[in-house]
Every structure is written in C-alpha cells, then in structure tokens.
Design a protein around this motif. Structure first.
Motif, PDB file in Angstrom:
ATOM      1  N   THR A  85       0.843  -1.203   0.000  1.00  0.00           N
ATOM      2  CA  THR A  85       0.000   0.000   0.000  1.00  0.00           C
ATOM      3  C   THR A  85       0.873   1.247   0.000  1.00  0.00           C
ATOM      4  OG1 THR A  85      -1.754  -1.167   1.167  1.00  0.00           O
ATOM      5  CG2 THR A  85      -1.808   1.249   1.245  1.00  0.00           C
ATOM      6  N   VAL A  86       1.869   1.280   0.880  1.00  0.00           N
ATOM      7  CA  VAL A  86       2.772   2.436   0.938  1.00  0.00           C
ATOM      8  C   VAL A  86       3.559   2.545  -0.365  1.00  0.00           C
ATOM      9  CG1 VAL A  86       4.755   3.453   2.131  1.00  0.00           C
ATOM     10  CG2 VAL A  86       2.901   2.415   3.451  1.00  0.00           C
ATOM     11  N   ALA A  87       4.029   1.412  -0.903  1.00  0.00           N
ATOM     12  CA  ALA A  87       4.790   1.427  -2.163  1.00  0.00           C
ATOM     13  C   ALA A  87       3.932   1.967  -3.312  1.00  0.00           C
ATOM     14  CB  ALA A  87       5.294   0.029  -2.488  1.00  0.00           C
ATOM     15  N   PHE A  88       2.683   1.537  -3.363  1.00  0.00           N
ATOM     16  CA  PHE A  88       1.772   2.011  -4.403  1.00  0.00           C
ATOM     17  C   PHE A  88       1.590   3.525  -4.304  1.00  0.00           C
ATOM     18  CE2 PHE A  88      -2.495   2.894  -6.075  1.00  0.00           C
ATOM     19  CZ  PHE A  88      -2.374   2.362  -7.358  1.00  0.00           C
ATOM     20  N   LEU A  89       1.370   4.021  -3.099  1.00  0.00           N
ATOM     21  CA  LEU A  89       1.196   5.460  -2.912  1.00  0.00           C
ATOM     22  C   LEU A  89       2.483   6.222  -3.238  1.00  0.00           C
ATOM     23  CD1 LEU A  89      -0.956   5.500   0.342  1.00  0.00           C
ATOM     24  CD2 LEU A  89      -1.712   5.949  -2.015  1.00  0.00           C
ATOM     25  N   TYR A  90       3.624   5.671  -2.836  1.00  0.00           N
ATOM     26  CA  TYR A  90       4.916   6.315  -3.120  1.00  0.00           C
ATOM     27  C   TYR A  90       5.131   6.431  -4.624  1.00  0.00           C
ATOM     28  CZ  TYR A  90       9.967   7.155  -3.000  1.00  0.00           C
ATOM     29  OH  TYR A  90      11.219   7.681  -3.174  1.00  0.00           O
ATOM     30  N   ARG A  91       4.892   5.334  -5.342  1.00  0.00           N
ATOM     31  CA  ARG A  91       5.056   5.358  -6.794  1.00  0.00           C
ATOM     32  C   ARG A  91       4.049   6.297  -7.445  1.00  0.00           C
ATOM     33  NH1 ARG A  91       4.869  -0.089  -9.482  1.00  0.00           N
ATOM     34  NH2 ARG A  91       5.802   1.060 -11.195  1.00  0.00           N
ATOM     35  N   GLY A  92       2.828   6.317  -6.916  1.00  0.00           N
ATOM     36  CA  GLY A  92       1.801   7.182  -7.480  1.00  0.00           C
ATOM     37  C   GLY A  92       2.091   8.651  -7.262  1.00  0.00           C
ATOM     38  N   VAL A  93       2.452   9.007  -6.039  1.00  0.00           N
ATOM     39  CA  VAL A  93       2.745  10.415  -5.734  1.00  0.00           C
ATOM     40  C   VAL A  93       3.924  10.893  -6.574  1.00  0.00           C
ATOM     41  CG1 VAL A  93       3.539  12.017  -3.932  1.00  0.00           C
ATOM     42  CG2 VAL A  93       1.732  10.367  -3.427  1.00  0.00           C
ATOM     43  N   ASP A  94       4.870  10.000  -6.848  1.00  0.00           N
ATOM     44  CA  ASP A  94       6.030  10.357  -7.668  1.00  0.00           C
ATOM     45  C   ASP A  94       5.623  10.756  -9.088  1.00  0.00           C
ATOM     46  OD1 ASP A  94       8.891  10.615  -7.875  1.00  0.00           O
ATOM     47  OD2 ASP A  94       8.896   8.778  -9.103  1.00  0.00           O
ATOM     48  N   ARG A  95       4.443  10.375  -9.508  1.00  0.00           N
ATOM     49  CA  ARG A  95       3.950  10.703 -10.844  1.00  0.00           C
ATOM     50  C   ARG A  95       3.097  11.978 -10.851  1.00  0.00           C
ATOM     51  NH1 ARG A  95       5.345   5.595 -10.731  1.00  0.00           N
ATOM     52  NH2 ARG A  95       5.648   4.391 -12.632  1.00  0.00           N
TER      53      ARG A  95
END
Length: 187
Positions: A85-95
């Motif tokens: 969940t945190v990884a998904f949000l981290y990758r998403g926010v990076d975009r």
C-alpha cells in the motif's frame, strides 16, 4: 502471494487480479483496453474514497479491520499488504507534482489530529541501484539488507539460492521457492 481468488471484491475483482498477475488474458486488444480502463477508474475512485474513510470510519471499525482482521492474517500477508500500500502510494505520488514527504507528513498529522496530537515527520530517501556484487559485498561484510534487496538477490540468476541461503541460515539450508519475506523476517 496468497491465493486472492477466495477474497471478495475490493478495488480489484478476481478477474482483475488474475489479469494483473498474468494468469488471464483477454480475447481481443479492445477487451484488454476496457479492462485496464475499468481498473484505472476504480483505482482513482478508491483513492478518492480514502478521504471519506478517514473522516467517517469509526475507530471501532478501524480496530476491526486492522487490529482484528488484518492481524489474524499470516504475518507476511499482513506485512506485505501494508508495505505494498505504501509502495503504491509512493510510486503514485512520484507521478504527480506533489512531494511524497509533504504528503506523508500531512497524512500522519491528519491521523494524529484524530487523537488531538500533531507529529514531526521527516523522510530521508537515498537511492542506489540494485547490483548483485554490491549486495553480496554488503552481506559478506556482515551488513543487513532490506527485504527488497534480499528479494532482488533471490530472483537473480547471478547468485545460487543455496549460496544465498548461507548468509541467512547457520545450517546453510536451501531457500525454497516460497516467499523470501517469510525466510528473512529478522532482516
């Protein structure tokens, strides 16, 4: 990965999960495009629903989800779900044009405000490329690795699994083809 076909629909349907794991294909390019569009839309809708969950879901419901239901799951399943969940949000926010540390700080403070508290949050991310020689060198020097680094070595064809096992098991046993995280939870 645990068998997710027995779970009810969340953001993803069982068919979506099978498709994203590569276990299902669609009969046409258009059907695949439609499936991907539905997944994207439901993902966006789920992200937008989190504001409603933060504002409206009662503490007892949070306890039932996290302290009861999630805690009752196998340790690696619960851990992996939260890390992913945190990884998904981290990758998403990076975009986006947002800064992850700012999003993290505000998210933590929004959660703390429910208990009439504020928090100081700082995040220090230092990136380095994953490299077999560098990682085995760290192991030889007695340094610990993150689960991601261990998984990278585990999946690499450049290091034998029995050789990798010698770093994690005093008996130098073999690592099986199971989940790496379950083998190295103390790293």
């Amino acid at each position: 990965m645990p068998d997710s076909s027995a779970r009810d629909r969340g953001v993803l349907t069982n068919a979506d999960r099978a498709y994203l794991r590569g276990d299902r294909t669609y009969g046409s390019v258009q059907a695949e495009r439609n499936a991907r569009a539905r997944i994207r839309q439901r993902t966006l809708d789920a992200l937008l629903d989190f504001e409603t969950l933060v504002e409206g879901l009662e503490d007892r419901d949070l306890d039932l989800v996290f302290a009861s239901s999630l805690a009752d799951r196998d340790g690696t399943e619960a851990f992996d779900a939260l890390v992913s969940t945190v990884a998904f949000l981290y990758r998403g926010v990076d975009r986006t044009d947002l800064d992850f540390e700012t999003v993290l700080r505000e998210g933590v403070n929004l959660a703390e405000a429910a208990d009439d508290r504020a928090a100081t949050v700082s995040l220090d991310v230092t990136n380095h490329d994953l490299d077999v020689d560098h990682l085995t060198g760290k192991l030889e020097a007695g340094e610990s690795l993150s689960l991601t680094e261990i998984a990278y070595l585990y999946e690499s064809t450049e290091v034998a699994r029995d050789e990798l096992a010698t770093y994690f098991d005093d008996d130098a046993g073999e690592l099986d083809d199971g989940r790496v995280q379950s083998k190295v939870t103390d790293y």
